[in-house]
Enzyme design. Structure first.
Site, PDB file in Angstrom:
ATOM      1  N   HIS A 194       0.818  -1.210   0.000  1.00  0.00           N
ATOM      2  CA  HIS A 194       0.000   0.000   0.000  1.00  0.00           C
ATOM      3  C   HIS A 194       0.852   1.260   0.000  1.00  0.00           C
ATOM      4  CE1 HIS A 194      -3.748  -1.948   0.377  1.00  0.00           C
ATOM      5  NE2 HIS A 194      -3.429  -2.558   1.498  1.00  0.00           N
ATOM      6  N   ARG A 299       2.467  -7.404 -19.751  1.00  0.00           N
ATOM      7  CA  ARG A 299       3.419  -8.525 -19.782  1.00  0.00           C
ATOM      8  C   ARG A 299       2.974  -9.543 -18.733  1.00  0.00           C
ATOM      9  NH1 ARG A 299       7.291  -3.962 -20.649  1.00  0.00           N
ATOM     10  NH2 ARG A 299       8.742  -4.566 -22.296  1.00  0.00           N
ATOM     11  N   ARG A 335      -0.355 -10.034 -23.228  1.00  0.00           N
ATOM     12  CA  ARG A 335       0.566 -10.928 -23.930  1.00  0.00           C
ATOM     13  C   ARG A 335       0.604 -12.282 -23.256  1.00  0.00           C
ATOM     14  NH1 ARG A 335       6.583  -8.852 -24.722  1.00  0.00           N
ATOM     15  NH2 ARG A 335       6.851  -9.460 -22.560  1.00  0.00           N
ATOM     16  N   GLU A 434       9.172  -9.185 -33.104  1.00  0.00           N
ATOM     17  CA  GLU A 434      10.413  -8.960 -32.343  1.00  0.00           C
ATOM     18  C   GLU A 434      11.530  -9.889 -32.801  1.00  0.00           C
ATOM     19  OE1 GLU A 434       9.601  -9.635 -28.158  1.00  0.00           O
ATOM     20  OE2 GLU A 434       8.336 -11.351 -28.614  1.00  0.00           O
ATOM     21  N   ASN A 457      12.746  -4.080 -28.375  1.00  0.00           N
ATOM     22  CA  ASN A 457      13.833  -4.509 -27.481  1.00  0.00           C
ATOM     23  C   ASN A 457      14.485  -5.788 -28.007  1.00  0.00           C
ATOM     24  OD1 ASN A 457      12.668  -2.468 -26.010  1.00  0.00           O
ATOM     25  ND2 ASN A 457      11.664  -3.828 -24.555  1.00  0.00           N
ATOM     26  N   ASP A 458      13.647  -6.803 -28.218  1.00  0.00           N
ATOM     27  CA  ASP A 458      14.207  -8.046 -28.743  1.00  0.00           C
ATOM     28  C   ASP A 458      14.602  -7.895 -30.207  1.00  0.00           C
ATOM     29  OD1 ASP A 458      14.439  -9.998 -26.707  1.00  0.00           O
ATOM     30  OD2 ASP A 458      12.261 -10.028 -26.554  1.00  0.00           O
ATOM     31  N   ARG A 468      20.818  -7.751 -25.411  1.00  0.00           N
ATOM     32  CA  ARG A 468      20.248  -6.559 -24.776  1.00  0.00           C
ATOM     33  C   ARG A 468      20.627  -6.421 -23.308  1.00  0.00           C
ATOM     34  NH1 ARG A 468      13.712  -8.032 -24.695  1.00  0.00           N
ATOM     35  NH2 ARG A 468      13.496  -6.640 -22.941  1.00  0.00           N
ATOM     36  N   CYS A 505       5.682  -1.247 -28.947  1.00  0.00           N
ATOM     37  CA  CYS A 505       5.587  -1.360 -27.489  1.00  0.00           C
ATOM     38  C   CYS A 505       6.954  -1.537 -26.828  1.00  0.00           C
ATOM     39  CB  CYS A 505       4.660  -2.506 -27.091  1.00  0.00           C
ATOM     40  SG  CYS A 505       5.329  -4.121 -27.524  1.00  0.00           S
TER      41      CYS A 505
HETATM   42  C1  PEP Z   1      10.292  -6.212 -26.716  1.00  0.00           C
HETATM   43  O1  PEP Z   1      10.997  -7.205 -26.905  1.00  0.00           O
HETATM   44  O2  PEP Z   1      10.458  -5.134 -27.300  1.00  0.00           O
HETATM   45  C2  PEP Z   1       9.180  -6.259 -25.752  1.00  0.00           C
HETATM   46  C3  PEP Z   1       8.313  -5.265 -25.646  1.00  0.00           C
HETATM   47  O3  PEP Z   1       9.094  -7.333 -24.944  1.00  0.00           O
HETATM   48  P1  PEP Z   1      10.040  -7.579 -23.665  1.00  0.00           P
HETATM   49  O4  PEP Z   1      10.787  -6.303 -23.415  1.00  0.00           O
HETATM   50  O5  PEP Z   1       9.123  -7.957 -22.577  1.00  0.00           O
HETATM   51  O6  PEP Z   1      10.905  -8.689 -24.123  1.00  0.00           O
HETATM   52 MG    MG Z   2      10.427  -9.191 -26.180  1.00  0.00          MG
END
Ligand code: PEP
Ligand code: MG
Length: 553
Positions: A194, A299, A335, A434, A457-458, A468, A505
């Protein structure tokens, strides 16, 4: 100087003297009564007063920090009115002969054990509600206010300070005068306690889980709500550095506030959908305050990571349902479980792999663990009745993966139908883009789904062949790299040709330096972590797409 490390639960910096809020969890000694009916009547009256006091707290919280936080008091009210609780207390008083105080103490204790053993960390954290309800009734029984006396004995509210406590009960958090509390340090607590939720709602920098913080009254500290560091007795130079950081951060935050309730449109009037990324229903606080257009990425693996056992279909249905309901018909993209590589859940044993980042993760894992996947699909279909759901498949590299998930969704719906469990078949199905494979196949994959969500990201790590998580190749692992930009452009073009919507995203969506590029190639939907919503809205409102087009031509 001494450095303590905790969990950063509310961003910002705070510098000042520490004041302690002493622990309120003293137990009431158990006593028997000679007059059982009188004790029962005393309890009923205290319960009635506590109920109306909670309604007042709810109203106060509503006007101070909004519905999301105020809802805690509704939960407490429901707990206090719970039939099971009432029956247990009645038995304690009328059958076992305990006083009203002892009965509430004993019953709260029993509830505490039940909550402590729950798998879901969120539910476990609700143990604080039981304690709070107990205090509220005890306070009414004692006619003198326990909370008030705790407040009065604490000098914490008299001067601007850093508030330190083991944890803070919800009703106590309302007594906190935010203008006098610069920061918070909690010995216990987590992201979802909280106090952490309140700190975020009020914008107070906070660090939780600093179990070893000394109890000395004269501590002078720096709270770093970004790293989770607590610097005790810092030298002058450190104080000066942090004071600068603090000024900078405050100035930026103030300037951004004006973007909380303005439209997300470019200078030429193009409407952009700006959504939020979350990992748990509790992350919704910032989402609603900053006016997000929906949840672009939930996520779901974080929900699994919070539990120490596989969350059941019921637990998942409740969590997804909460988010859909709170977003009131706005788009919510959930997801499918994306574990493997850096995201591990302790209760799922995964085979050791030489290179797990390119191993059995994401949809590959789900398809190999059909029972886990089917439970999640059933929960999603059940929750779909409560809002506008999108189901997102992670780490896709082929159309077959989509076909299989579609087939399993049909099977899950059929099973729910046969069992007479309500569900909805109205949802959108999309895939994460991705992997380079999904980009290159995007013209074909676009025909199979309702939307694409670009996970930069991936995608960046696979396109650049740069891990990464490895800072040594951090300079290579940049979404702004031309190779990644081209991949994103191909994906957007494929989506446009097929007439499906596409959003970004990954972290690139939250990088103001990439916003212009993304909009210029046709991206009209972005999803970012809640703290980035305002800065991205501000950036979007400074972009003129018509001018950009003219310059290009
Ligand atoms: C990504 O890979 O860009 C993504 C949004 O998923 P995560 O960062 O959870 O791997
Ligand atoms: Mg990803």
């Amino acid at each position: 100087m001494k450095l303590y490390r905790g969990m950063a639960v509310s961003e910002g910096y705070a510098i000042g003297p520490v004041r302690y809020l002493s622990s309120q969890k003293e137990n009431v000694p158990l006593k028997k009564t000679e007059n059982r009916p009188k004790e029962w009547a005393r309890f009923l009256q205290a319960r009635m007063k506590a109920c109306s006091h909670m309604m007042e707290l709810y109203q106060q919280a509503l006007s101070r920090v909004g519905e999301h936080y105020a809802g805690i008091f509704k939960i407490q009210l429901a707990l206090l009115q719970d039939e099971d609780l009432l029956t247990r207390i009645r038995r304690c008083i009328l059958e076992a002969g305990y006083t009203a105080e002892s009965a509430i103490e004993k019953t709260a204790d029993e509830y505490r054990h039940v909550f402590e053993e729950m798998d879901d960390e969120y539910l476990r954290a609700r143990e604080a509600d039981v304690q709070d309800v107990k205090q509220q009734v005890l306070m009414q029984l004692a006619s003198s206010s326990t909370l008030e006396s705790r407040r009065e004995t604490s000098p914490a509210w008299e001067e601007p300070c850093i508030l330190a406590a083991d944890d803070i009960l919800p009703s106590e958090t309302l007594h906190i005068d935010a203008s006098r509390v610069r920061g918070m340090i909690l010995r216990q607590g987590s992201q979802i306690s909280h106090a952490a939720i309140l700190a975020r709602s009020l914008g107070i920098p906070a660090v939780a889980g600093v179990a070893d913080l000394p109890h000395d009254e004269d501590l002078f500290v720096i709270v770093d709500g970004f790293s989770g560091d607590i610097l005790v007795d810092p030298p002058k130079e450190k104080v000066a550095i942090y004071a600068d950081l603090q000024r900078q951060y405050e100035a930026e935050r103030q300037a951004l506030k004006q973007y909380s309730d303005v439209k997300t449109v470019t200078l030429d009037g193009t409407r952009i959908e700006l959504m939020a990324n979350i990992g748990h229903p509790n992350d919704l606080t910032g989402v609603l305050d900053y006016g997000a257009d929906g949840i672009g990425l939930f996520r779901s693996e974080y929900l699994f990571m919070y539990c120490d056992q596989m969350p059941s279909e019921e637990q998942q249905t409740a969590a997804y349902g909460t988010v859909l309901q709170e977003m009131q018909g706005k788009r919510v993209i959930i997801r499918l479980l994306d574990i493997g590589a850096d995201k591990q859940v302790p209760y799922v044993k995964m085979d050791r792999e030489e290179n797990p980042v390119m191993g059995r993760r994401g949809i590959r894992f789900c398809l190999e663990h059909r029972d886990i996947l089917m439970t999640q699909l059933r929960a999603l279909l059940r929750a779909a009745r409560l809002g506008k759901l999108g189901i997102l498949i992670p780490m896709v590299v082929s159309a077959e993966e989509i076909h299989t998930v579609r087939r399993l969704l049909t099977e899950a719906a059929q099973a729910l139908q046969n069992e007479g469990i309500p569900y909805s078949g109205e949802y959108e199905l999309g895939i994460m883009i991705e992997t380079p494979a999904s980009v290159m196949l995007s013209p074909e994959l676009a025909k199979e789904v309702d939307f694409f969500s670009i996970g930069t990201n991936d995608l960046t790590q696979f396109v650049m062949a740069a891990d990464r998580g490895n800072p040594k190749v951090g300079a290579l692992c940049q979404a702004g790299n031309e190779a990644v930009r081209r991949m994103v452009k191909i994906t957007v073009e494929s989506a446009q040709k097929a007439g499906i919507w596409v959003d970004v995203c990954g972290e690139a969506a939250a990088d103001p330096e990439l916003t212009e590029f993304l909009l210029s190639i046709g991206v009209r939907s972005l999803s970012v972590a809640p703290p980035s919503l305002l800065v991205i809205r501000q950036t979007i409102r400074q972009i003129d797409l018509i001018r950009l087009q003219e310059i290009r031509e």
